[in-house]
Enzyme design. Structure first.
Site, PDB file in Angstrom:
ATOM      1  N   GLU A   1      -1.252  -8.554   5.300  1.00  0.00           N
ATOM      2  CA  GLU A   1      -1.184  -8.708   6.769  1.00  0.00           C
ATOM      3  C   GLU A   1      -2.568  -8.636   7.409  1.00  0.00           C
ATOM      4  OE1 GLU A   1      -0.623  -5.985   5.140  1.00  0.00           O
ATOM      5  OE2 GLU A   1      -1.181  -4.201   6.305  1.00  0.00           O
TER       6      GLU A   1
ATOM      7  N   HIS B   1      -3.558  -5.590   1.210  1.00  0.00           N
ATOM      8  CA  HIS B   1      -2.875  -5.767   2.494  1.00  0.00           C
ATOM      9  C   HIS B   1      -2.860  -7.233   2.926  1.00  0.00           C
ATOM     10  CE1 HIS B   1      -2.495  -1.551   3.970  1.00  0.00           C
ATOM     11  NE2 HIS B   1      -3.519  -1.332   3.165  1.00  0.00           N
TER      12      HIS B   1
ATOM     13  N   CYS C   1       0.837  -1.203   0.000  1.00  0.00           N
ATOM     14  CA  CYS C   1       0.000   0.000   0.000  1.00  0.00           C
ATOM     15  C   CYS C   1       0.873   1.254   0.000  1.00  0.00           C
ATOM     16  CB  CYS C   1      -0.973  -0.039   1.183  1.00  0.00           C
ATOM     17  SG  CYS C   1      -2.344   1.127   0.999  1.00  0.00           S
TER      18      CYS C   1
END
Lengths: 237, 738, 89
Positions: free
Chosen positions: A205, A203, A86
């Site tokens: 994560e 993302h 990002c």
């Protein structure tokens, strides 16, 4: 495998990356401070998401001048693994470590929603553990994720097979309806020519634990670990 | 202006102080104030800061429970959630600012409430927002709505605190007075709990964060007046948010707390340096001496008056142990923030302000922070109250499927993803139940627990009956939290009203507080703080009396959370709790007949409590496949929403004869939850219901074919494709907003 | 006639400009010590039809008040750059 997560002023996914690496993947991890000019002994550097310097001027435009970025460029030039997520991707673009630029989303609105990603390459350090043919469900959250490259850069990306992820439908069709932000050719993630630097808008994560509703993001981190172990196995270690 | 000139011109009036208030402060001060002192009193004695019209009544609210660590009176309430962890939370309004500048008004509202939670030593982990606008068909209302949403997004996303939930209504009375209430939740280890107290004579007063500029002078006064044509002229009161600095402020303050460099800490919100210094000193029973020449300024030539009253954003006041100043400033520098030692804690109970070597203000902190008068303003019910309760006799609908679609695309009931997709609702990787469910659920990292949160308040109900409306709001917020399986631990309230000097507004306010107090006592939930916003009134009239209740609950085990949608085919569907529903005050009356009428139902609080207990006990025992509060739009809308899972599920439902009408399908009422469960769980669930004296009315089954079928005896009332219903529900807001 | 008009929109004096301050700090850290202030703003270039320069200017000022600038926070400057020849741009 040792990870370093860079903290820029305004990073806000640094703690999330740290959490996933330490608690989910159970690998050693440390924070790297933006003002430091050197990268300590790590095997992979993560540039996390967030709003470095408030995204003022342009996303990533100020962060790329941080002392740590010179070290990251050197680390990458020496073949070190770099993952920009990002805002991290935006910084890599501004720093010239990856080609292209980000425009505001075509909706002119911030978007936080799940996306499906078609994996275009399985031979990178970031995707080698993804099961073949699996479309990954990974969320995005950004205002400037509308990837742009000039025609020459785009040709190069195609020729060198640098596109790693494209926004797609659940069954892997790359179609305009699956494009959440207007990105050129539905591009969601690219690598450099050498293949050791990846930038991606989604993302991973945020979907590495079942309790959060999905685990597809783990494949990205597990690929890195598998790649590194493989390399360590091949080498003198 | 000299004290003589102030007196001659009655200058306090332009600062919205009454004559008797001026005389009161002269008496407390023992002399006439100078210009700077008058400004300081005017702001701290404004309605916004001093709660002059509300304080007397707020005392009725229950505030205690064994798990309450900090109740009202601090920057935020704090609850013990076990394992040495605590949760801090509060809600606050930013209504007047959004009426003038939607984006920045909302952004700075988010910033302010985050700093309130930060001031307890907590890391902010979630935001919720409760919004009210006028009819979305009006371009001006859409502009305000879009601006507020992007302001919340612009600030919350950048600062890295997820916006995980909230609520949104569109009603005529909010056309000129839109409401923006923002709630923030934070977590902290109990050992790091900090108070806003300037304790320890000789300790240092340190200002951290943005520079002080001329913005927002008299913002608190601005929030204490009705909006009129002149409001435009006072626009300089609007401030610009800087979420980047706020993010640095969060990290720096948490590091200061962790390193034991903080004796006391306070947000600098309304009335800036004046309020933060006076309040921290008053709480600790100390005084303070500050030197304005040491305050970093953004503009040249600022006067003491301007510096003391500036509402520049992203500033915190830190009381640090003497001798630790350099350590504090070092942490600030590391985070790229400015910090300045601006004074010290004294023992004389006065706030003494120096500028260019001169004493420019000298006021007793108690008089400033706690000396404002308390008013018991006259209250009487609106003359048309009983008229509001009259509902004409209306025909039964001929096509219930069409009515259902109309309700699903009513902007207040429609899917809100157009809003929450603009919010980063996932950052910090804690969001287990995403926006759109009855309550948001966040995991508590490092434990097996979860935190649930919901915001509720239906202004239409409160307009029609303030007491009942307030009870309904508390009941619903707690019910939403219970639906996901969590135990409500506390609530924070934001009370939005018109001009309290008008007897009917004051009456509604008192009725609302009375209702909240009764509901909280019956449900065993304390109120740990909140905010009162009066003067939400324009020449066109006041807003609906709008109490917004923010409830926080605890899930002992995150795995026990219950989804709000049907998981798939083959499950039993039932209505848990009451089977009674009313069209009074309903969305049905508004959508079908443009009627805001009828007395909303009374809540049987014993039954409400029992229904919520069953939800939680059933969740703990793993008996529920889904639970969804049966709220606005009634049973039909609740059943439809339960079908709207990512993989649409069908439902085949048969209603008993008494529910086979408009009231049964679209009527609203408390203490009702639509649940689904595996057939083998039925006997245990039923036993639980019997134990608590709660009804369980079997309605039907979930089915593989994605159709919603509702029958009653031989009649098919609704037979609709779930995909089609979902499209109506999902497309309503995007098509309005373009 | 067609005129090329340039509109500059920036925060009013006295309104905090977080973006400008952050860019200023970044310039300082890159060694540009002499920079005393930065105000961030937006630039618009419009091609506008009108009878004469004054008429065009007042039209564009009206547009600024209504749309291009947020009068609550922002000031604007309108410069009519030149008259454009012919039909094309």
């Amino acid at each position: 495998m040792k990870f370093g997560v860079v903290v820029f002023p305004g990073s806000n996914c640094d703690a999330d990356c740290y959490w996933v690496i330490e608690r989910v993947l159970r690998q050693p991890v440390r924070y790297l401070w933006h003002g430091d000019g050197e990268i300590p002994d790590v095997d992979c550097v993560i540039l996390p998401g967030g709003f470095s310097y408030g995204d003022y001027l342009r996303a990533g435009a100020i962060a790329r001048f941080s002392p740590i970025m010179r070290a990251v460029a050197q680390f990458a030039a020496n073949g070190g693994l770099v993952l920009g997520i990002c805002n991290g991707f935006q910084i890599l673009l501004e720093a010239g470590l990856l080609p292209g630029a980000m425009r505001p989303n075509d909706s002119l609105r911030f978007r936080c929603c799940p996306t499906w990603l078609k994996v275009e390459r399985y031979d990178t350090p970031f995707t080698c553990a993804v099961p073949r043919g699996r479309t990954l469900r990974i969320p995005i959250a950004h205002f400037e994720g509308n990837y742009y490259a000039d025609p020459q850069q785009l040709r190069q990306l195609q020729r060198e097979r640098q596109v790693v992820f494209r926004y797609a439908t659940r069954d892997g069709r790359v179609v305009p309806e699956a494009n959440p932000n207007g990105s050129l050719d539905n591009i969601a993630g690219i690598v450099n020519r050498a293949g050791n630097v990846l930038g991606m808008m989604p993302h991973p994560e945020r979907c590495a634990e079942a309790v959060l509703g999905g685990e597809d993001g783990r494949y990205v981190f597990e690929s890195l670990i598998a790649y590194w172990q493989q390399k360590a196995g091949d080498g003198p270690r | 202006m000299t004290p003589e000139q102030i007196l001659a011109r009655r200058a306090w009036r332009q600062m919205a102080l009454r004559d008797e208030e001026y005389h009161r402060l002269v008496e407390m001060l023992g002399r006439h104030p100078n210009w700077t002192e008058l400004g300081m009193f005017a702001v701290l004695w404004s309605e916004h800061c001093a709660y002059k019209h509300s304080r007397l009544h707020l005392g009725q609210l229950p505030t205690e429970a064994e798990w309450v660590l900090v109740g009202p009176g601090e920057n935020a309430g704090v609850l013990d959630v076990g394992e040495e962890m605590a949760v801090a939370f509060r809600i606050e309004s930013h209504n007047h600012p959004i009426a003038v500048e939607p984006y920045q008004g909302a952004a700075t509202g988010v910033g302010g409430i985050i700093r309130d939670v930060l001031a307890m030593g907590a890391r902010p982990i979630a935001l919720l927002d409760s919004l009210r606008f006028g009819p979305p068909e009006e371009p001006r209302c859409r502009y305000t709505f879009a601006g507020v949403v992007s302001g919340i997004a612009g600030y919350g996303n950048c600062v890295g605190v997820p916006t995980v939930g909230g609520e949104l209504y569109f009603e005529e009375p909010y056309r000129h007075n839109p409401l923006c209430n923002v709630m923030c939740i934070g977590i902290l280890p109990r050992s790091r709990l900090r108070r806003a107290r300037a304790a320890g004579i000789g300790n240092s007063v340190i200002l951290v964060g943005s520079r002080t500029g001329r913005d927002g002078i008299h913002g608190a006064t601005f929030a204490s007046e009705e909006l009129d044509e002149r409001s435009e002229e006072r626009r300089p009161a609007v401030q610009v948010g800087d979420p980047f600095t706020e993010k640095l402020l969060i990290e720096a303050c948490l590091e200061l707390v962790e390193r034991e460099l903080v004796v006391g800490i306070q947000d600098m919100g309304a009335a800036g340096i004046t309020s933060s210094c006076a309040e921290t000193a008053a709480r600790a029973g100390t005084g303070m001496r500050i030197d304005l020449d040491r305050v970093p300024l953004r503009e040249e030539g600022m006067t003491p008056y301007e510096i003391m009253l500036s509402e520049s954003q992203e500033r915190m006041l830190i009381i640090a142990p003497r001798g630790k100043e350099e350590a504090v400033l070092e942490v600030c520098r590391r985070w790229g923030l400015e910090g300045a030692v601006i004074g010290e804690v004294t023992g004389d109970g006065h706030l003494k302000v120096f500028w260019r070597g001169e004493l420019v203000a000298d006021v007793p902190v108690k008089a400033l922070a706690a000396g404002a008068p308390v008013y018991d303003a006259p209250a009487s019910p609106p003359s048309d109250l009983e008229q509001r309760w009259r509902v004409p006799s209306l025909p039964e609908p001929t096509d219930c499927g069409e009515v259902l679609k109309l309700l699903l695309r009513s902007p207040s009931l429609a899917h809100k993803s157009w809003v929450w997709e603009q919010y980063d609702h996932m950052v910090q990787v804690n969001t287990v139940v995403l926006p759109g469910a009855d309550a948001a659920v966040l995991r508590l990292k490092g434990t097996r627990k979860g935190i649930a949160a919901s915001c509720d308040g239906n202004g239409r109900y409160t307009y029609l009956d303030p007491y009942r409306g307030a009870v309904l709001a508390v009941a619903e917020a707690c019910r939403n939290v219970s639906c996901v399986g969590a135990r409500p631990l506390g609530i924070t309230n934001c009370l939005n009203f018109g001009n309290p000097e008008k007897p009917d507004v004051m009456w509604s306010f008192r009725e609302v507080v009375r209702g909240m107090a009764d509901a909280c006592r019956a449900l065993g939930v304390p109120v740990t703080g909140g905010n009162v916003s009066f003067y939400n009134e324009s020449p066109a009239g006041p807003v609906y009396p709008t109490p917004v209740v923010g409830a926080v609950g605890l899930l002992e085990r995150i795995e026990e959370r219950v989804p709000s949608v049907f998981p798939g085919p083959g499950y039993r569907i039932a209505l848990l709790g009451s089977t009674r529903a009313w069209l009074q005050g309903s969305e049905y009356l508004k959508v079908m007949y443009q009627l805001v009428a009828g007395r909303p139902p009374e809540v049987d609080l014993r039954l409400e409590r029992a229904v919520q207990q069953v939800c939680r006990a059933a969740a703990r025992r793993g008996l529920l496949a889904s639970a969804h509060d049966c709220a606005e739009g009634g049973l039909a809308v609740t059943l439809a929403e339960s079908c709207f899972s990512p993989e649409p599920v069908g439902a085949s439902v048969k209603l008993p004869p008494e529910l086979g009408n408009a009231a049964g399908l679209f009527g609203e009422g408390p203490s009702r939850v639509v649940v689904s469960f595996a057939p083998q769980a039925e006997s245990r669930l039923r036993a639980l219901c019997v134990e608590h004296g709660v009804g369980l009315l079997l309605l039907g089954w979930t089915v593989a074919e994605a159709r919603l079928q509702i029958r009653c005896e031989d009649r098919v009332l609704v037979d609709e494709d779930v995909g089609g219903l979902m499209a109506e529900w999902q497309n309503a807001l995007p098509s309005l907003m373009g | 006639m067609r005129y090329m008009v340039r509109v500059l929109v920036k925060f009013k004096a006295g309104v905090a400009d977080p973006q400008g301050r952050t860019i200023l700090a970044a310039l300082h850290s890159l060694g540009y010590e002499g920079v005393r202030d930065v105000r961030a703003g937006k630039l618009f270039e419009l091609v506008v039809e009108g009878t004469d320069e004054d008429a065009v200017r007042s039209r564009v000022e009206e547009m600024c008040g209504r749309l291009l600038a947020n009068p609550v926070l922002e000031d604007y400057e309108v410069s009519v750059l030149r008259a454009l020849a012919g039909e094309g741009r």
